[in-house]
Design an enzyme around this catalytic site. Structure first.
Site, PDB file in Angstrom:
ATOM      1  N   GLY A   1       0.819  -1.221   0.000  1.00  0.00           N
ATOM      2  CA  GLY A   1       0.000   0.000   0.000  1.00  0.00           C
ATOM      3  C   GLY A   1       0.842   1.255   0.000  1.00  0.00           C
ATOM      4  O   GLY A   1       2.021   1.220  -0.358  1.00  0.00           O
TER       5      GLY A   1
ATOM      6  N   LEU B   1       0.431   3.614  -2.081  1.00  0.00           N
ATOM      7  CA  LEU B   1       0.795   3.467  -3.497  1.00  0.00           C
ATOM      8  C   LEU B   1       1.357   4.756  -4.071  1.00  0.00           C
ATOM      9  O   LEU B   1       0.875   5.851  -3.781  1.00  0.00           O
ATOM     10  CB  LEU B   1      -0.431   3.019  -4.305  1.00  0.00           C
ATOM     11  CG  LEU B   1      -1.032   1.672  -3.887  1.00  0.00           C
ATOM     12  CD1 LEU B   1      -2.169   1.284  -4.837  1.00  0.00           C
ATOM     13  CD2 LEU B   1       0.002   0.554  -3.831  1.00  0.00           C
TER      14      LEU B   1
ATOM     15  N   GLY C   1       5.835   4.253  -8.517  1.00  0.00           N
ATOM     16  CA  GLY C   1       6.522   2.973  -8.713  1.00  0.00           C
ATOM     17  C   GLY C   1       5.514   1.828  -8.774  1.00  0.00           C
ATOM     18  O   GLY C   1       5.535   0.996  -9.692  1.00  0.00           O
ATOM     19  N   HIS C   2       4.610   1.789  -7.794  1.00  0.00           N
ATOM     20  CA  HIS C   2       3.571   0.759  -7.801  1.00  0.00           C
ATOM     21  C   HIS C   2       2.707   0.866  -9.067  1.00  0.00           C
ATOM     22  O   HIS C   2       2.330  -0.137  -9.662  1.00  0.00           O
ATOM     23  CB  HIS C   2       2.650   0.911  -6.588  1.00  0.00           C
ATOM     24  CG  HIS C   2       3.324   0.766  -5.258  1.00  0.00           C
ATOM     25  ND1 HIS C   2       3.439   1.811  -4.366  1.00  0.00           N
ATOM     26  CD2 HIS C   2       3.919  -0.298  -4.663  1.00  0.00           C
ATOM     27  CE1 HIS C   2       4.062   1.393  -3.281  1.00  0.00           C
ATOM     28  NE2 HIS C   2       4.377   0.116  -3.427  1.00  0.00           N
TER      29      HIS C   2
ATOM     30  N   GLY D   1       9.106  -5.022  -8.679  1.00  0.00           N
ATOM     31  CA  GLY D   1       9.961  -3.919  -9.095  1.00  0.00           C
ATOM     32  C   GLY D   1      11.442  -4.256  -8.971  1.00  0.00           C
ATOM     33  O   GLY D   1      11.861  -4.940  -8.031  1.00  0.00           O
TER      34      GLY D   1
ATOM     35  N   GLN E   1      15.041  -8.901  -3.760  1.00  0.00           N
ATOM     36  CA  GLN E   1      13.708  -9.490  -3.601  1.00  0.00           C
ATOM     37  C   GLN E   1      13.244 -10.128  -4.914  1.00  0.00           C
ATOM     38  O   GLN E   1      12.721 -11.251  -4.927  1.00  0.00           O
ATOM     39  CB  GLN E   1      12.731  -8.401  -3.152  1.00  0.00           C
ATOM     40  CG  GLN E   1      11.268  -8.810  -3.181  1.00  0.00           C
ATOM     41  CD  GLN E   1      10.384  -7.742  -2.584  1.00  0.00           C
ATOM     42  OE1 GLN E   1      10.349  -7.572  -1.373  1.00  0.00           O
ATOM     43  NE2 GLN E   1       9.654  -7.024  -3.403  1.00  0.00           N
TER      44      GLN E   1
ATOM     45  N   VAL F   1      11.132   3.202 -10.960  1.00  0.00           N
ATOM     46  CA  VAL F   1      10.601   4.535 -11.276  1.00  0.00           C
ATOM     47  C   VAL F   1      11.263   5.528 -10.324  1.00  0.00           C
ATOM     48  O   VAL F   1      11.343   5.289  -9.108  1.00  0.00           O
ATOM     49  CB  VAL F   1       9.069   4.575 -11.124  1.00  0.00           C
ATOM     50  CG1 VAL F   1       8.528   5.965 -11.444  1.00  0.00           C
ATOM     51  CG2 VAL F   1       8.421   3.534 -12.022  1.00  0.00           C
TER      52      VAL F   1
ATOM     53  N   SER G   1       9.858   5.638  -3.223  1.00  0.00           N
ATOM     54  CA  SER G   1       9.614   4.630  -2.185  1.00  0.00           C
ATOM     55  C   SER G   1       8.580   5.165  -1.201  1.00  0.00           C
ATOM     56  O   SER G   1       8.528   6.376  -0.948  1.00  0.00           O
ATOM     57  CB  SER G   1      10.924   4.352  -1.437  1.00  0.00           C
ATOM     58  OG  SER G   1      10.658   3.746  -0.187  1.00  0.00           O
ATOM     59  N   SER G   2       7.784   4.249  -0.654  1.00  0.00           N
ATOM     60  CA  SER G   2       6.794   4.667   0.360  1.00  0.00           C
ATOM     61  C   SER G   2       7.500   5.301   1.552  1.00  0.00           C
ATOM     62  O   SER G   2       6.919   6.120   2.267  1.00  0.00           O
ATOM     63  CB  SER G   2       5.985   3.466   0.845  1.00  0.00           C
ATOM     64  OG  SER G   2       5.437   2.769  -0.251  1.00  0.00           O
TER      65      SER G   2
HETATM   66  P1  AMP Z   1       6.202  -2.360  -1.532  1.00  0.00           P
HETATM   67  O1  AMP Z   1       4.818  -1.805  -1.400  1.00  0.00           O
HETATM   68  O2  AMP Z   1       7.268  -1.404  -1.149  1.00  0.00           O
HETATM   69  O3  AMP Z   1       6.334  -3.734  -0.933  1.00  0.00           O
HETATM   70  O4  AMP Z   1       6.430  -2.573  -3.088  1.00  0.00           O
HETATM   71  C1  AMP Z   1       5.547  -3.347  -3.867  1.00  0.00           C
HETATM   72  C2  AMP Z   1       6.168  -3.597  -5.216  1.00  0.00           C
HETATM   73  O5  AMP Z   1       6.413  -2.339  -5.868  1.00  0.00           O
HETATM   74  C3  AMP Z   1       7.534  -4.297  -5.127  1.00  0.00           C
HETATM   75  O6  AMP Z   1       7.612  -5.263  -6.179  1.00  0.00           O
HETATM   76  C4  AMP Z   1       8.519  -3.173  -5.320  1.00  0.00           C
HETATM   77  O7  AMP Z   1       9.746  -3.598  -5.873  1.00  0.00           O
HETATM   78  C5  AMP Z   1       7.757  -2.293  -6.301  1.00  0.00           C
HETATM   79  N1  AMP Z   1       8.265  -0.915  -6.244  1.00  0.00           N
HETATM   80  C6  AMP Z   1       8.374  -0.115  -5.150  1.00  0.00           C
HETATM   81  N2  AMP Z   1       8.935   1.073  -5.477  1.00  0.00           N
HETATM   82  C7  AMP Z   1       9.192   1.005  -6.816  1.00  0.00           C
HETATM   83  C8  AMP Z   1       9.786   1.909  -7.762  1.00  0.00           C
HETATM   84  N3  AMP Z   1      10.214   3.115  -7.418  1.00  0.00           N
HETATM   85  N4  AMP Z   1       9.891   1.496  -9.047  1.00  0.00           N
HETATM   86  C9  AMP Z   1       9.460   0.266  -9.438  1.00  0.00           C
HETATM   87  N5  AMP Z   1       8.895  -0.622  -8.588  1.00  0.00           N
HETATM   88  C10 AMP Z   1       8.770  -0.270  -7.304  1.00  0.00           C
END
Ligand code: AMP
Length: 284
Positions: free
Chosen positions: A31, A33, A36-37, A147, A153, A176, A185-186
């Site tokens: 979440g 979001l 990137g998401h 991502g 990961q 992104v 990043s969140s």
């Molecule tokens: P998270 O919510 O941080 O667990 O991320 C969920 C998914 O979004 C994961 O596969 C992350 O690698 C991807 N993600 C998070 N930030 C980015 C970003 N800036 N660019 C591309 N993918 C991302």
């Protein structure tokens, strides 16, 4: 678009898509979001007949001293963003839906989880691979999107999917970035204005090292360049920088491309991670 909490509602939805001959994409998230998401979500919406986004802040991937309680949560905005992108189903379970009393089974990928972030976050990848296996079993998608920002990961999940014979394509999505290069990043919301201003230095350091590797530098040289560059940034505390093979995650040492240079650094109380990939040079 529907928002559901229970596993049976997800299964029912996926059954109805499959009945009509459709394929299903899954985008697992925690979440809060952001762009990137949304890149992952857009890729699925383009490729799959139905897109399922899971939103779950997974407690088993946070260490005892980490930010589980403080992790940003914004379900209402997330729902609106998913709706706007054409998502078909949001799965937003409670912790008790995913980890009912008596839960005792974990999935662990060996070796690939030892270095990089794994060294500093014991148990983190065990939590990630456990929740992702559960989500893959619940949704049973044709494709799942991850991502490259979380590079280790992605590689760990690819390994897990292959080893456990999940009949699912793991689709990588490029990182992104903000205009100044900072990986979105969140956790960026934790940065103070002063920290945010210097935050792009991490990616700049990786770019400098990548440039040198393109000119023939080794993995060890690349690590040294990142260390030295960030030493000039007093707010940064580099946790690690490792130049590794893109698939095996083995240290490159004296070797050059192909390579991923991955780093984690603390900026105040916020931990940032980033990486850059340098492809192998074509053989003549
Ligand atoms: P998270 O919510 O941080 O667990 O991320 C969920 C998914 O979004 C994961 O596969 C992350 O690698 C991807 N993600 C998070 N930030 C980015 C970003 N800036 N660019 C591309 N993918 C991302």
């Amino acid at each position: 678009m529907r928002v559901v909490k229970t596993i049976s509602e997800v299964r029912e939805f996926v059954r109805s898509v499959r009945k009509g001959g459709g394929c299903v994409g899954l985008v697992p998230t925690m979440g809060a979001l952001h762009a990137g998401h949304l890149a992952l979500i857009r890729k699925s919406v383009r490729q799959d007949d139905a897109t399922v986004v899971s939103i779950f802040v997974n407690p088993t991937q946070f260490g005892p001293a980490e930010d589980l309680a403080a992790y940003p949560r914004s379900l209402e905005q997330d729902v609106a963003a998913c709706q706007a992108e054409g998502v078909d189903l949001i799965f937003a379970p409670d912790v008790t839906n995913m980890y009912p009393e008596g839960f005792a089974t974990y999935v662990e990928v060996e070796g690939l989880t030892d270095g990089l972030c794994g060294r500093f976050r014991p148990g983190h990848f065990r939590g990630v691979t456990t929740i992702v296996s559960k989500l893959l079993n619940i949704v049973q998608p044709d494709r799942a999107y991850f991502g490259e920002k979380d590079y280790q990961q992605l590689i760990v999940i690819k390994r897990m999917a292959a080893d456990l014979n999940f009949p699912i394509e793991i689709v990588p999505v490029s990182t992104v970035r903000e205009k100044d290069g900072l990986a979105i990043s969140s956790r960026n919301v934790y940065l103070t204005a002063e920290e945010r201003a210097v935050a792009p230095a991490l990616y700049r350091a990786l770019e400098q090292a990548a440039q040198a590797v393109g000119d023939g530098a080794s993995g060890r040289d690349a690590e040294e360049i990142v260390k030295q560059t960030l030493e000039g940034e007093p707010l940064f505390k580099l946790q690690y920088v490792e130049a590794v093979h893109p698939e095996t995650l083995e240290p490159r040492g004296d070797q050059g491309t192909p390579m991923v240079i991955a780093a984690a650094a603390h900026l105040g109380s916020t931990r940032l991670i980033d990486n850059i990939k340098i492809e192998g040079r074509d053989q003549c």
